[in-house]
Design a protein around this motif. Structure first.
Motif, short mmCIF file in Angstrom:
data_model
loop_
_atom_site.label_atom_id
_atom_site.label_comp_id
_atom_site.label_asym_id
_atom_site.label_seq_id
_atom_site.Cartn_x
_atom_site.Cartn_y
_atom_site.Cartn_z
N ASP A 111 0.77 -1.10 -0.10
CA ASP A 111 -0.16 0.01 0.06
C ASP A 111 0.91 1.27 -0.19
N ARG A 112 2.04 1.23 0.65
CA ARG A 112 2.89 2.35 0.93
C ARG A 112 3.14 2.61 -0.43
N ALA A 113 3.86 1.69 -1.18
CA ALA A 113 4.60 1.71 -2.23
C ALA A 113 3.74 2.24 -3.43
N ARG A 114 2.21 1.90 -3.30
CA ARG A 114 1.45 2.47 -4.50
C ARG A 114 0.98 3.64 -4.10
N GLY A 115 1.48 4.20 -3.01
CA GLY A 115 1.06 5.73 -2.58
C GLY A 115 -0.34 5.58 -1.69
N LYS A 116 -0.71 4.55 -1.18
CA LYS A 116 -1.99 4.49 -0.31
C LYS A 116 -1.50 4.55 0.98
N ILE A 117 -1.32 5.58 1.75
CA ILE A 117 -0.59 5.51 2.67
C ILE A 117 -1.56 5.96 3.90
N ASN A 118 -2.78 6.20 3.75
CA ASN A 118 -3.68 6.72 4.80
C ASN A 118 -4.38 5.47 5.54
N VAL A 119 -4.13 4.28 5.02
CA VAL A 119 -4.80 3.12 5.85
C VAL A 119 -4.64 3.03 7.28
N ARG A 120 -5.77 2.92 8.04
CA ARG A 120 -5.64 3.19 9.38
C ARG A 120 -5.37 1.91 9.85
N GLN A 121 -5.73 0.65 9.50
CA GLN A 121 -5.44 -0.71 10.15
C GLN A 121 -4.30 -1.26 9.60
N SER A 122 -3.63 -1.89 10.59
CA SER A 122 -2.56 -2.75 10.04
C SER A 122 -2.94 -4.07 9.36
N PHE A 123 -2.11 -4.60 8.56
CA PHE A 123 -2.54 -5.85 7.67
C PHE A 123 -3.11 -6.87 8.59
N MET A 124 -2.62 -7.29 9.85
CA MET A 124 -3.06 -8.14 10.65
C MET A 124 -4.49 -7.79 11.32
N GLU A 125 -4.63 -6.34 11.41
CA GLU A 125 -6.12 -6.04 11.81
C GLU A 125 -7.05 -6.40 10.73
N ARG A 126 -6.53 -5.82 9.23
CA ARG A 126 -7.39 -5.99 8.21
C ARG A 126 -7.89 -7.56 8.06
N VAL A 127 -6.69 -8.32 8.01
CA VAL A 127 -6.94 -9.69 7.68
C VAL A 127 -7.78 -10.22 8.90
N GLU A 128 -7.76 -9.91 10.17
CA GLU A 128 -8.50 -10.46 11.05
C GLU A 128 -9.72 -10.21 10.97
#
Ligand code: CTP
Length: 435
Positions: free
Chosen positions: A41-58
């Motif tokens: 997400d960072r690499a494609r410029g989507k930096i505003n994501v509020r939850q971490s990868f693990m939170e989103r997966v859960e």
């Protein structure tokens, strides 16, 4: 068995996501969901994501809709996934209409109607805007204000000319303090006593006890007190610290960092000299950061060397001795040198070229050059953007604020200790030439 795959970030999972997933699943018998990794997400410029990868997966797992969840980590991965997993259908929302037609040689591509009226972006802004008052002047605060514009939920506010600090602090939710270090403690303390979260630029305060007290105050009031330091939030820097801690270069024996910036200083102008930060206050914390983050704060001995002009510290070098390692940090505004970072280990070394404190690149080098590796990472806004994002995440979840902090409390305390010793002349050698 018909296999379907879909991808997304799934930040703050909402019913638009769930409807999409249900319809994607209904297209076949088995649903694979690709969740974007934080790095991707960072690499494609989507930096505003509020939850971490693990939170989103859960959150996604809890819906029970996906048969399999995978991480999406790189550009072009979709073709690999489709081929490797024998996927029959690629499904995605209609906001992507036409964008994935390039996958048609590999599987069927289906665009599903996007649910109107809901998106992660809207949910993020509905969580409320945090007004961050910016205290201090100069290019750093200008950049900070500009970077707030790139972060959902952050709004920067600068004081009006002549506005007293206390009055200004009253009108904001949080403060980014980049004033002269001698004012940090007083201002941060006032802010915390008045219910404001604080992002305090390093050096935190000039006395260890003051830093300890600020943390105590923040904890007692349930407020966030985080160290500001853009380097600590830059992905490349964070990764090199992890590689060093992970043993990639063997046992780390020496950490040597140099930070210099030669600027004309008018020593005869008392008013401007009042505003000048000493070299150690300005560059020292960044230069010492790799040592403290890689070797820890439990050094056995230290020596600060300073060279002054008209009482102003134009050059400082801090040498630290650990039980089985050592470190040096050069900080100078009146001396120029190569601004590189070298972390030397028993198997190899990490080399970061100048200016290492805002790098997107580093190398791990070994005796046999064929084993050398180069690492590149996305760096948006010199790391300031990530720092603001981490601050907002911490405010949104104060109990886990420590997870978002780029600099741990013990490092803040250790930096304050060095500043205190320097101010008091402890472990300090003056090499100012005799007149
Ligand atoms: N989606 C949808 N309806 C919505 C929102 C998203 O069908 N209202 C779909 C997207 O088209 C995509 C998947 O859900 O197939 C994951 O989307 P994602 O980008 O994670 O969600 P958004 O809410 O669009 O996020 P953002 O606002 O950050 O772009």
């Amino acid at each position: 068995m018909k296999k379907v795959i879909t991808y997304g970030t799934y930040d703050l999972l909402h019913h638009g996501h769930i409807r999409l997933l249900e319809r994607a699943k209904a297209l076949g018998d088995y649903l694979v969901v690709g969740v974007t990794s934080d790095d991707f997400d960072r690499a494609r410029g989507k930096i505003n994501v509020r939850q971490s990868f693990m939170e989103r997966v859960e959150a996604l797992r809890a819906t029970g809709i996906a048969d399999e969840i995978i991480a999406e980590e790189y550009e072009g991965q979709k073709i690999d996934d489709i081929r490797d997993r024998g996927i029959d259908i690629f499904a995605i929302g209609s906001d992507w209409q036409g964008k994935f037609d390039y996958l048609r040689p590999y599987c069927e591509v289906v665009y599903l109607e996007r649910t109107a009226g809901v998106s992660s972006t809207e949910l993020r802004s509905a969580r409320g805007q945090v007004t961050i008052g910016v205290v201090g002047q100069g290019s750093v605060t200008d950049k900070f204000i500009a970077e707030c514009g790139c972060v959902d939920g952050a709004e920067a506010k600068a004081p009006t000319p002549g506005q007293p600090f206390e009055k200004f602090a009253d009108g904001v939710d949080a403060l980014y303090i980049y004033s002269h270090p001698r004012d940090h403690y007083r201002q941060a303390r006032h802010a915390l006593e008045h219910g404001k979260h604080v992002l305090l630029e390093l050096p935190f305060t000039l006395r260890e006890e003051e830093t300890r007290e600020l943390f105590r105050l923040a904890d007692d009031s349930g407020l966030v007190l985080m160290a500001g330091c853009k380097t600590a939030y830059a992905t490349a820097y964070r990764r090199l610290v992890l590689l060093a801690l992970g043993g990639m270069i063997g046992e780390v024996v020496s950490v040597d960092a140099v930070c210099t910036s030669l600027r004309p200083v008018d020593y005869s102008d008392a008013a401007s000299m009042e505003r000048e930060w000493s070299s150690l206050a300005d560059w020292g914390p960044i230069a010492m950061l790799p040592a403290f983050q890689i070797l820890g704060t439990g050094y056995r001995g230290k020596r600060i060397v300073t060279r002054r002009v008209c009482g102003y510290d134009e050059f400082a070098r801090v040498s630290l001795v650990y039980p089985s390692a050592c470190a040096s940090a050069m900080a100078a505004k009146g001396v120029k040198s190569e601004g590189e970072l070298v972390v030397s280990g028993t198997k190899g070394y990490i080399y970061v070229p100048a200016p290492w404190w805002k790098t997107d690149y580093f190398e791990v080098r070994f005796e046999n050059p064929q084993e050398n590796r180069r690492y590149f990472f996305q760096l948006d806004g010199e790391g300031i953007r990530y720092q603001i994002l981490a601050f907002l995440r911490a405010i949104g979840n104060p109990r886990h604020a420590a997870d978002s902090a780029g600099v741990s409390r013990d490092v803040c305390l250790a930096l304050s200790r060095v500043m205190q010793d320097f101010t008091e002349g402890t472990d300090t050698t003056d090499i100012t030439p005799a007149k």
